[in-house]
Design an enzyme around this catalytic site. Structure first.
Site, PDB file in Angstrom:
ATOM      1  N   TRP A 294       0.768  -1.188  -0.011  1.00  0.00           N
ATOM      2  CA  TRP A 294       0.149  -0.007  -0.149  1.00  0.00           C
ATOM      3  C   TRP A 294       0.983   1.283   0.131  1.00  0.00           C
ATOM      4  O   TRP A 294       0.370   2.346  -0.299  1.00  0.00           O
ATOM      5  CB  TRP A 294      -0.994  -0.136   1.323  1.00  0.00           C
ATOM      6  N   PRO A 300       1.308   8.887  -5.705  1.00  0.00           N
ATOM      7  CA  PRO A 300       0.719   9.972  -5.109  1.00  0.00           C
ATOM      8  C   PRO A 300      -0.275  10.095  -3.971  1.00  0.00           C
ATOM      9  O   PRO A 300      -0.270  11.012  -3.329  1.00  0.00           O
ATOM     10  CB  PRO A 300      -0.059  10.209  -6.476  1.00  0.00           C
ATOM     11  N   HIS A 335     -13.186   4.426  -1.140  1.00  0.00           N
ATOM     12  CA  HIS A 335     -13.251   3.183  -2.031  1.00  0.00           C
ATOM     13  C   HIS A 335     -14.850   2.593  -1.899  1.00  0.00           C
ATOM     14  O   HIS A 335     -15.164   2.439  -2.975  1.00  0.00           O
ATOM     15  CB  HIS A 335     -12.815   2.053  -1.501  1.00  0.00           C
TER      16      HIS A 335
END
Length: 411
Positions: A294, A300, A335
Site C-alpha cells: 500500500w 501520489p 473506496h
C-alpha cells in the site's frame, strides 16, 4: 523459470480458445458508449465535471483574501470546510437523484471530484504553512512543507515563484491537471516535451483501453453472468469454482489498468505539462508485507496521506497504529464512495475489504517472511478483488434486474 512461463502462456491460451468456442466473439466497441451515455444528446456526467471549476475558483479566491488579510484564518477555514464538504456531497446527490447518469459515468465524475478534494486540501495546507512561515519572518521556507527554497543555478531557466505570487489562475490549474495530489509552489520541471515519448504513451493508452474493454466483454462478463445462479442458490462449490475462474481475467485486467493509468496516462500528462516528478509507483510487485504494497503501488496517494493525514495525526499525539488505522479508514471510505454511489446501493463490501487489510497486514508481517510474504500479498490481490466484484455485481442484479435473473447455466 522459462518452462513455468511457457506453461502459463499455454494455459491462458487454452482458456482464451475455450471462451471463443463457447461464447463466440462478444466484443462490441459501440456498446462501450452506452456505459457512459444513456442519451447521446445528454451528457450529465460531463456537465458535472465542468461544474467542479466553481470549487477551484472558490479555493483560489479564499487564498487571495487570506493572503491580503481581508478575512481571518478561522473564516478561511470555515469556507474551506464548506467548499470541501460540497465537493464530496454535491456530485453524490446528483448521481443518486439523476437516473440519466450511468454507473460508469457516475464513477468517472466522482473520481474527478475525489481527486479535486485531495488536491484542494493540499492547496489549503501548503498555503497556510507559507503564511505561517511568512508571519514568523523565517529567512528560509522549509522545502519539506513545499514552500519555496532558493533556486539553484541549474534551475535558473525556470520562473521562481514565492508566496503569495503563486495565487494565480495559471498556477492552480497547472496543479489541478498535474499528475500529483500534493501542492508545491515550484514543481520540478523538465526542459522540453519529448514528442516521441508523448506519442508512445498516447498509443499505449488507446491500445490498452481497447484491450480492457475487449477482455471485459469477452472474458469477464460471461463468467460473472454464469455466477449469479450459484450465488442465489448459495451453492458454495460452484461459487468457489466461479470465483477461481474469475480471478485470472480480473487480475489480468487489474494489471493492464495499473500500467495504463499509472504509467501511460500519468506519464502522458506529466510530459505534456513538463512535470518533472515521475515517481508514480515503486516496486510493489516485490512486496513482502501488505503495508509495503500500500505504500508503493500508488505513490501520489501515499505521499498525500503521509503529508496531510498521517504525520499531522502523529504531531497531535496519536500513536502509529491509530494513525495507520485512520489512514486505512479514510481509504476505505473513498473506496466505498466511488463504488456504492455510482451503483446507487450501499453494501460496504469495498469498505470492509479495505478495513480487513489492517489485521491481514499484521498477520503477514508477524508470521510470514520473504517469498511467503510476497505470495500472501499476491494471493490477497488475486482472490480478494474477484470476491468484491461478485458481491457487487450480484447485489446490483438483485436490486435492478430481479425479474431478469433467468440466467442460463451453460458451464
Amino acid at each position: 523459470m522459462r518452462p513455468l512461463r511457457q506453461n502459463e502462456v499455454l494455459s491462458n491460451a487454452r482458456l482464451f480458445l475455450e471462451n471463443l468456442l463457447r461464447y463466440g466473439i462478444l466484443v462490441d466497441p459501440i456498446q462501450v458508449v452506452s456505459l457512459f451515455l444513456k442519451d447521446p444528446y445528454s451528457w450529465p456526467a460531463a456537465c458535472l465535471v465542468i461544474v467542479c471549476n466553481a470549487f477551484i475558483l472558490v479555493a483560489l479566491y479564499t487564498e487571495r483574501k487570506l493572503a491580503m488579510g481581508s478575512i481571518s484564518e478561522k473564516v478561511g477555514l470555515l469556507i474551506y470546510i464548506f467548499n470541501l464538504t460540497i465537493i464530496l456531497c454535491f456530485p453524490m446527490v446528483v448521481v443518486l437523484k439523476l437516473p440519466s447518469i450511468t454507473p460508469v459515468g457516475g464513477a468517472f465524475a466522482l473520481g474527478i471530484y475525489t481527486i479535486l478534494f485531495l488536491k484542494l486540501y493540499s492547496y489549503k495546507d501548503v498555503n497556510k504553512w507559507c503564511r505561517e512561515r511568512t508571519q514568523a519572518k523565517a529567512r528560509s521556507l522549509s522545502r519539506s512543507l513545499s514552500c519555496p527554497s532558493p533556486p539553484s543555478t541549474s534551475s535558473s531557466m525556470q520562473s521562481y515563484v514565492s508566496y503569495p505570487g503563486n495565487l494565480s489562475l495559471r498556477d492552480i490549474y497547472y496543479f489541478v491537471f498535474a499528475p500529483t495530489l500534493c501542492y508545491e509552489l515550484n514543481f520540478p520541471r523538465s526542459e522540453s516535451i519529448r514528442m516521441g515519448f508523448l506519442l508512445r504513451r498516447l498509443f499505449e493508452m488507446l491500445l490498452l483501453t481497447q484491450l480492457l474493454v475487449g477482455l471485459t466483454q469477452q472474458w469477464m462478463v460471461p463468467i460473472i453472468r454464469s455466477s449469479m445462479k450459484p450465488l442465489q442458490e448459495m451453492d458454495y462449490t460452484r461459487m468457489t469454482e466461479r470465483l477461481l475462474r474469475l480471478a485470472v481475467p480480473n487480475h489480468l485486467l487489474w494489471l493492464i489498468f495499473f500500467y495504463s493509468f499509472f504509467h501511460s496516462s500519468m506519464n502522458f500528462m506529466a510530459e505534456l505539462l513538463r512535470f518533472g516528478d515521475r515517481e508514480f509507483y515503486r516496486d510493489w510487485w516485490n512486496s513482502e508485507t501488505i503495508t509495503y504494497f500500500w505504500q508503493n503501488w500508488n505513490i501520489p496517494v501515499h505521499k498525500w496521506c503521509l503529508r496531510h493525514f498521517y504525520k499531522p495525526l502523529l504531531r497531535r499525539g496519536a500513536g502509529k497504529l491509530l494513525s495507520q488505522s485512520a489512514v486505512f479508514f479514510a481509504s476505505a471510505f473513498f473506496h466505498e464512495y466511488l463504488v456504492s454511489v455510482p451503483l446507487r446501493m450501499f453494501r460496504l463490501w469495498a469498505f470492509m475489504g479495505m478495513m480487513a487489510q489492517i489485521p491481514l497486514a499484521w498477520l503477514v508481517s508477524r508470521f510470514l517472511r520473504g517469498n511467503y510474504g510476497n505470495a500472501a500479498v499476491w494471493l490477497s490481490l488475486i482472490i480478494g478483488q474477484p470476491i468484491a466484484v461478485l458481491m457487487y455485481v450480484h447485489d446490483y442484479y438483485v436490486t435492478n434486474h430481479q425479474d431478469d435473473l433467468t440466467i442460463n447455466e451453460d458451464l
